[in-house]
Write an enzyme that holds these catalytic residues in place. Structure first.
Site, PDB file in Angstrom:
ATOM      1  N   ASP A 257       0.882  -1.164   0.000  1.00  0.00           N
ATOM      2  CA  ASP A 257       0.000   0.000   0.000  1.00  0.00           C
ATOM      3  C   ASP A 257       0.923   1.218   0.000  1.00  0.00           C
ATOM      4  OD1 ASP A 257      -2.064   1.788   0.077  1.00  0.00           O
ATOM      5  OD2 ASP A 257      -3.118   0.853   1.754  1.00  0.00           O
TER       6      ASP A 257
HETATM    7  C1  BGC Z   1      -4.967   3.474   0.219  1.00  0.00           C
HETATM    8  C2  BGC Z   1      -5.114   2.517  -0.968  1.00  0.00           C
HETATM    9  C3  BGC Z   1      -4.887   3.268  -2.253  1.00  0.00           C
HETATM   10  C4  BGC Z   1      -3.519   3.917  -2.205  1.00  0.00           C
HETATM   11  C5  BGC Z   1      -3.189   4.717  -3.437  1.00  0.00           C
HETATM   12  C6  BGC Z   1      -3.673   4.242   0.162  1.00  0.00           C
HETATM   13  O1  BGC Z   1      -3.641   5.233   1.135  1.00  0.00           O
HETATM   14  O2  BGC Z   1      -5.015   2.728   1.415  1.00  0.00           O
HETATM   15  O3  BGC Z   1      -6.380   1.929  -0.946  1.00  0.00           O
HETATM   16  O4  BGC Z   1      -4.992   2.392  -3.330  1.00  0.00           O
HETATM   17  O5  BGC Z   1      -3.469   4.814  -1.099  1.00  0.00           O
HETATM   18  O6  BGC Z   1      -3.938   5.895  -3.473  1.00  0.00           O
END
Ligand code: BGC
Length: 786
Positions: A257
């Protein structure tokens, strides 16, 4: 002879096709092997990190391309360029209902088609991997991202996730199954430890991921921010290697993530492929040093790079040229989806649907009718291609025959402003029916923040109560991503839950309100009477970075069933404008084995006057079990459509895993012998037909006895009893009754309920510590049938 020829031909054709597939695979793998030989250590490490916000690292020198990863997933949130965050300036794309809404459809084909459309839009927007779906379990109603997740139930979440992935990937676009794993709280999300026992982890929190991986093989899995059993998701080898890769046979790559990496070297050793996004070159330098100092084996890096390149080349080879967004077609489909997910919670005296025969004047109340809330807050926010408004649609489509009036009702920026209520009451009193559009404003549900209560704004609640005093036909049209309390429920005639319905939500809602579409949504999460009734009440959002999953597997309806708590609306619940009758439940055998499994069939009939869809839900209850089990668990479901008077036979096949629990001591799934009740119904609290069956297990599982297993357990097993008698015959003679079938004397109970390791002194030295270990060794390979 002819038939033999036919089968041989089929065999040859399919072998030839497999040979073809594997031939192209071999070519690709050879190419990748060669590239790995040519890549420097620094380049290999760079490939294991993003290039910028949304793309993977290319190596131009060797013609290694990059691919585009984009947020969503209920639409494409594509930034204008890969190095731009893309908040506010993202490209327009069709915004579908969010996951909590999609799950309320319980419709695998529909969710597949949503995925397919999203895949087409990805191709049009040059996106190679869509970052979703999220299949985390809604452990608490307070979870800030509940609108992004499907359900409180692992089977429903897993099936929805698999359908979504299969749909997107059918278009040559990858997905990222997220957030792996046990990512159920937003408070301190970068550090929190999901302190969950192994059985619960496997049965509830990993199950949806397991189903989605096995049924759909997402190209990527996104490792979560939080820790699980003390270790970060990005560097958790139990999750990334033992479960995902070894046990579930995951063929894709793991990406972190965004900013989830803590120790990149540890992460790579655990099976993490790509750090996202590109943060700086600091982590790359650390990894290169670790390789050069022998801390990280280059073979591990080569393995990761090989898998990354396999996905990158696959994505590039499946790119389609010249695809355009089909804005009108996709918008029309989004409207259909929004109608399919709408969930009718109350409909006294058939207040709905609205028809010109029933009502001449309709009052539309609430700002959501002109300023809709249609998606959640955070990284999933899509910029819609267009946005429907309920008031406009209702006026356009029904305004000719029915008089439509509107009043704002509340102030979306001030929850306590009740100054608009009087005006709204006037139009409600003058109408034949009042539709109150209300629910949760945007700031109530967001990624990164958990809710602290489950109430709607005070102004919305007061408005509904006040309207109901002047209009007996008051219908509340709810817009929210997750459960809310309804203090006004008794006072209103109808409630339609419309979730966060996407850009065409207003159209879908109108179709249901005015009877063009018969509602068929069912709750994928329990709506509690009050927050205090919810399973994780004492343990959410945790303390000092630790979240104790104290309710264990009693999540959602499993908890309400066990505690005999009446929910506001139960899991699986939802009304229709027609009624269905269930009958004729048949099982293939009342005595079966885990190997044979069971076929269950029943008849469902539409006994009302209009065509409708029903979600038929099958639950399994274990009647006698060594370990504690929930009262019942959803195992199968299907959505069927029936004309008035029509009936259909529905059948389900149950297999060993539908009867199993996860035994954490033995680290495996066990289907135990005994009685099970199979029940089928219209909700978790509306079981219509059931049947008891007996299952005989054929499994042979390790006994798993060690020096801490109690004497009594050794005694109760025929095989190990013999061994005890060999080692401590004299002491045993003193505690058992006479004869061949010797039993422990009643008053000796205390002496046998100790771990074996204590028996050197309990037997006053008849057995030594070394002999205890010898017994353990002798029992090591013993098995039993559960
Ligand atoms: C979120 C993800 C997301 C990623 C990219 C993260 O903070 O938890 O779900 O895909 O950011 O934006």
């Amino acid at each position: 002879m002819k038939q033999g020829f036919f089968y041989i031909t089929i065999f040859l054709i399919s072998s030839f096709m497999n040979a073809q597939i594997s031939a192209s695979d071999v070519v690709l793998q050879n190419k990748i092997e060669k590239l790995i030989e040519q890549l420097t250590i620094e380049e290999k490490v760079a490939l294991c990190s993003g290039r910028d916000d949304w793309s993977t690292m290319p190596i131009e020198r060797l013609d290694i391309p990059w691919i585009w990863l984009s947020d969503g997933p209920h639409g494409i949130r594509r930034a204008p360029a890969t190095n731009k965050p893309g908040y506010g300036d993202q490209l327009p794309a069709t915004c579908f209902p969010t996951a909590s809404a999609l799950a309320a459809s319980w419709d695998i084909d529909l969710v597949y088609k949503v995925g397919q459309t999203l895949g087409e839009e990805c191709q049009a927007l040059d996106v190679n991997v869509l970052l979703g779906p999220g299949v985390n379990i809604k452990r608490s109603v307070l979870g800030g991202r509940n609108f992004e997740y499907f359900s409180e139930d692992p089977i429903l979440s897993g099936e929805m996730g698999a359908a979504f992935i299969n749909g997107v990937q059918s278009q040559g676009v990858g997905t990222s199954l997220k957030h792996f794993a046990a990512n159920n709280v937003e408070t301190m999300r970068m550090y929190n430890n999901s302190n969950v026992d192994s059985r619960t982890l496997n049965e509830i929190y990993l199950k949806p991921f397991e189903i989605a991986v096995k049924k759909a093989q997402p190209w990527t899995v996104m490792a979560s921010y939080n820790r699980v059993q003390g270790e970060y998701g990005t560097q958790n080898s139990y999750l990334l290697t033992e479960k995902l890769k070894n046990e579930w046979d995951f063929k894709g790559i793991v990406i972190s993530d965004w900013f989830a990496i803590v120790d990149r070297v540890k992460a790579m050793k655990a099976g993490m492929h790509i750090e996202m996004p590109k943060v700086s070159t600091v982590n790359n330098a650390i990894v290169v040093d670790a390789i050069k100092n022998g801390i990280l084996d280059i073979a591990v890096v080569d393995g990761l790079v090989k898998e990354i390149l396999t996905i990158v080349f696959k994505a590039k080879s499946l790119e389609k040229e010249g695809i355009q967004l089909n804005i009108e077609k996709d918008h029309a489909f989004a409207r259909k989806v929004a109608a399919e997910v709408a969930t009718l919670l109350k409909n006294d005296n058939e207040v709905l649907p609205i028809t010109k025969e029933k009502y001449k004047k309709v009052a539309i109340i609430g700002e959501f009718a002109v300023n809709p809330r249609y998606q959640g807050n955070g990284s999933s926010q899509v910029k819609p291609t267009q946005l429907d408004k309920a008031l406009d649609i209702i006026k356009n489509e029904y305004g000719k025959d029915i008089k439509i009036t509107y009043s704002q009702g509340y102030n979306l920026t001030n929850d306590n402003d009740i100054s608009l209520i009087e005006e709204a009451k006037k139009i409600a009193a003058n109408a034949d029916v009042a539709l109150v559009f209300s629910g949760l404003p945007l700031q109530y549900e967001s990624e990164g923040i958990d809710r602290t209560h489950i109430n709607m704004p005070a102004s919305h609640n007061k408005l509904i109560n006040e309207i109901s005093t002047v209009q007996k036909n008051t219908v509340v049209v709810l817009t929210n991503g997750s459960a809310v309390t309804m203090p006004w429920l008794k006072n209103v005639s109808g409630v339609l839950e419309t979730w966060l319905g996407g850009q065409a939500g207003a159209g879908g809602i109108t179709d249901v309100l005015f009877g063009k579409v018969n509602p068929s949504g069912k709750l994928a999460e329990t709506f509690p009477m009050r927050l205090e009734d919810t399973p994780a009440f004492f343990n959410f959002p945790g303390e000092q970075g630790d979240v104790l999953y104290g309710e264990r597997f009693f999540v959602g309806y499993r908890y309400y069933d066990e505690r005999k708590i009446e929910p506001l609306f139960p899991f699986g619940y939802g009304l229709s404008y027609t009624n269905f009758e269930y009958s004729n439940l048949k099982v293939s055998s009342k005595n079966t084995t885990d190997k044979e499994g069971l076929t269950v069939s029943l008849t469902v009939k539409n006994i009302g006057k209009v065509k409708g869809k029903e979600v038929v839900q099958l639950y399994v209850s274990d009647q006698e079990s060594t370990l504690q089990r929930p009262e019942k668990e959803l195992k199968k479901f299907v959505k069927i459509e029936l004309n008035p008077g029509e009936e259909k036979t529905v059948s389900f096949k149950l297999e060993s895993n539908d009867f199993s629990y996860f035994d954490s001591k033995r680290n495996r799934w066990i289907a135990e012998s005994g009685d099970f009740v199979i029940s089928v119904g219209a909700s978790s609290r509306d079981i219509r037909v059931s049947e008891k069956i007996n299952l005989q297990s054929t499994q042979l599982v390790p006994l798993a006895f060690d020096e801490y297993t109690f004497f009594l357990e050794y005694w109760n097993n025929k095989q190990t009893r013999k061994i005890l008698l060999e080692y401590m015959p004299n002491w045993i003679r003193g505690i058992v009754t006479e004869g061949d079938e010797a039993e422990i004397r009643e008053y000796q109970g205390f002496m046998v309920e100790h771990p074996l390791i204590k028996y050197p002194y309990i037997t006053s030295g008849e057995i030594t510590h070394e002999q205890v270990l010898e017994i353990v060794e002798k029992c090591k390979n013993l098995t039993y049938t559960p």
